[in-house]
Design a protein around this motif. Structure first.
Motif, PDB file in Angstrom:
ATOM      1  N   SER A 122       0.860  -1.192  -0.091  1.00  6.84           N
ATOM      2  CA  SER A 122      -0.028   0.004   0.030  1.00  6.84           C
ATOM      3  C   SER A 122       0.742   1.222  -0.021  1.00  6.84           C
ATOM      4  O   SER A 122       2.070   1.316   0.747  1.00  6.84           O
ATOM      5  N   ARG A 123       0.571   2.436  -0.652  1.00  6.61           N
ATOM      6  CA  ARG A 123       1.392   3.200  -1.054  1.00  6.61           C
ATOM      7  C   ARG A 123       1.307   4.349   0.336  1.00  6.61           C
ATOM      8  O   ARG A 123       1.974   5.257   0.675  1.00  6.61           O
ATOM      9  N   GLU A 238      -3.276  -9.023 -17.325  1.00  8.70           N
ATOM     10  CA  GLU A 238      -3.864  -8.181 -16.320  1.00  8.70           C
ATOM     11  C   GLU A 238      -4.373  -9.203 -15.260  1.00  8.70           C
ATOM     12  O   GLU A 238      -4.421  -8.931 -14.148  1.00  8.70           O
ATOM     13  N   TRP A 245      -1.155 -10.290  -7.294  1.00 10.77           N
ATOM     14  CA  TRP A 245      -1.569  -9.264  -6.152  1.00 10.77           C
ATOM     15  C   TRP A 245      -2.353  -9.503  -5.044  1.00 10.77           C
ATOM     16  O   TRP A 245      -2.088  -9.467  -3.983  1.00 10.77           O
ATOM     17  N   THR A 267      -5.765   1.750  -9.964  1.00  4.66           N
ATOM     18  CA  THR A 267      -5.117   2.980 -10.345  1.00  4.66           C
ATOM     19  C   THR A 267      -4.288   2.948 -11.339  1.00  4.66           C
ATOM     20  O   THR A 267      -3.872   2.172 -11.981  1.00  4.66           O
ATOM     21  N   ALA A 268      -3.709   4.247 -11.750  1.00  3.31           N
ATOM     22  CA  ALA A 268      -2.742   4.521 -12.812  1.00  3.31           C
ATOM     23  C   ALA A 268      -1.337   3.748 -12.479  1.00  3.31           C
ATOM     24  O   ALA A 268      -0.770   3.304 -13.482  1.00  3.31           O
ATOM     25  N   GLU A 269      -1.110   3.229 -11.087  1.00  6.81           N
ATOM     26  CA  GLU A 269       0.096   2.509 -10.817  1.00  6.81           C
ATOM     27  C   GLU A 269      -0.134   1.031 -10.656  1.00  6.81           C
ATOM     28  O   GLU A 269       0.571   0.412 -10.240  1.00  6.81           O
ATOM     29  N   GLY A 270      -1.442   0.655 -10.751  1.00  3.41           N
ATOM     30  CA  GLY A 270      -1.760  -0.774 -10.384  1.00  3.41           C
ATOM     31  C   GLY A 270      -2.963  -0.852  -9.307  1.00  3.41           C
ATOM     32  O   GLY A 270      -3.380   0.267  -8.764  1.00  3.41           O
ATOM     33  N   GLU A 272      -4.762  -1.245  -5.998  1.00  6.65           N
ATOM     34  CA  GLU A 272      -4.749  -0.553  -4.421  1.00  6.65           C
ATOM     35  C   GLU A 272      -6.043  -1.154  -3.578  1.00  6.65           C
ATOM     36  O   GLU A 272      -7.109  -0.897  -4.038  1.00  6.65           O
TER      37      GLU A 272
END
Length: 408
Positions: A122-123, A238, A245, A267-270, A272
């Motif tokens: 998680s970011r 994908e 993931w 998201t744009a980064e994968g 979440e």
């Protein structure tokens, strides 16, 4: 021999009873409120399952009810609210089941977010926030805006606020202060992107992705689910990436047993995580899984309740898939007493073998319409793809209008 269910989701009892019978067992529902299951109990044969009326919030009463069942072989649960009591009782009775401590972790959304952040999945992390005006400074200092406020043990999208500016933040904190939260309020970063859920099955640490469900929520600050469709057609590679993931997420969260309904933002980064529910998806998710995959997926629930590896983990699901499905939740537009619906007689004219699944019945008082408690029923439609099924379900659902009278 008996497999007991400590409460259940509103839909799926018929499938569960069939699955239990396939294993040579009889399903018994322990419930404190039969009205939750009115639709299925009204449509099932009278002898399809046993129902025991008991205060399911009273552990001792549940123990006595379970002790009275003939040859109890397994205990299952498909809700968030009773997941910890069910796991604890199964362990206490020596029945197969998940680790109660792992279930407790999954019931705490803040702890799950913190664990994922520590493992790089998680970011951002989660921050405890006091409800009321004093919480604003903590959110602005640690999370920033936009942000999401959540009840750490909330269910059915209750206790969730999306805040994009300071005015909305203060309004949400004031509302949170007035609501009886099931857990504690916390804040986390807002995730930009479409919402999906991964429907999975796990056994002894092995996780299989059964498919991905698309989800649409309301535009209001208080989240309310509106539309869903299954299975989402994902680009080559994908799907495998999402399966890998979600397997990592469930491992970190301590979930290695049973179904999981894993909501995520692409998201744009994968992907979440939004949250993990250690159960089969709610509303009509279980039904569309059965229809699309061409098998009664609830049999896996019975397998695990009996302590054996579910055959669904290894069964081929590709070649015999059925059509895709979309469903729309039909909400009352204001609080009051439900008198009925306009437009149900028009559904047969729409394409997609449209079906109506009532959630409420005429005469019921609806005090809340801002979350799933305001849902009066669901419209289901089929098509060759999830996208087309969603369009068909939506076109039919807009014709259904709940009739609401003022509360006397």
């Amino acid at each position: 021999m008996t497999i007991a269910a400590l409460e259940s989701l509103s839909f799926g009892l018929g499938r569960m009873a069939e699955a239990a019978a396939e294993t040579g067992h009889r399903l018994c529902l322990l419930t404190g409120d039969r009205s939750v299951y009115r639709h299925e109990l009204a449509t099932l044969p009278a002898d399809a399952l046993d129902v025991v009326d008991v205060d399911t919030d009273d552990p001792e009463a549940v123990r006595r009810a379970l002790a009275a069942l003939p040859s109890l072989a397994g205990l299952i649960n498909t809700t968030d609210t009773w997941s910890v009591p069910a796991a604890s009782l199964a362990a206490e009775l020596g029945l197969p089941g998940p680790d109660p401590e792992a279930v407790r972790l999954l019931r705490d959304k803040r702890r799950v977010r913190e664990a994922l952040y520590e493992r790089g999945l998680s970011r951002s992390t989660a921050v405890a926030v006091p409800p009321g005006p004093e919480g604003a400074e903590a959110v602005l200092r640690t999370v920033g805006l936009p942000a999401v406020l959540k009840d750490s043990a909330g269910t059915s999208s209750r206790g969730v606020w999306i805040v994009h500016d300071e005015e909305a933040l203060h309004r949400a904190l004031a509302e949170a202060e007035q609501q009886p939260l099931k857990g504690a309020l916390f804040a986390e970063s807002f995730l930009a992107g479409p919402l999906y859920s991964a429907e999975t099955l796990s056994w002894e640490g092995t996780t299989r992705l059964l498919g991905v469900l698309s989800r649409q929520t309301s535009r209001s600050a208080v989240v309310r689910e509106e539309v869903a469709a299954f299975p989402v057609a994902l680009p080559d590679g994908e799907r495998d990436a999402i399966e890998a993931w979600v397997g990592q997420v469930l491992e970190v969260a301590g979930h290695g047993w049973g179904f999981a309904h894993v909501e995520f933002i692409l998201t744009a980064e994968g992907p979440e995580l939004v949250e993990v529910n250690r159960r089969i998806g709610g509303a009509l998710v279980g039904e569309v899984l059965c229809r699309t995959l061409g098998t009664n997926v609830y049999t896996a629930m019975m397998d695990e309740a009996l302590g054996r590896r579910p055959t669904l983990l290894d069964a081929p699901l590709e070649g015999g898939q059925g059509p895709a499905y979309g469903f729309v939740l039909v909400y009352a537009d204001r609080p009051g007493v439900l008198k009925g619906w306009h437009g149900l007689d028009e559904l047969a004219a729409f394409p997609g073998s449209v079906e109506w699944f009532p959630v409420r019945e005429p005469g019921e008082h609806l005090p809340h319409v801002g979350d799933q408690r305001g849902c009066t029923g669901m419209v289901l439609a089929e098509a060759a793809t999830a996208e087309l099924a969603q369009h068909r379900a939506w076109s039919a659902a807009v014709r259904v209008r709940p009739v609401i009278a003022d509360t006397p």
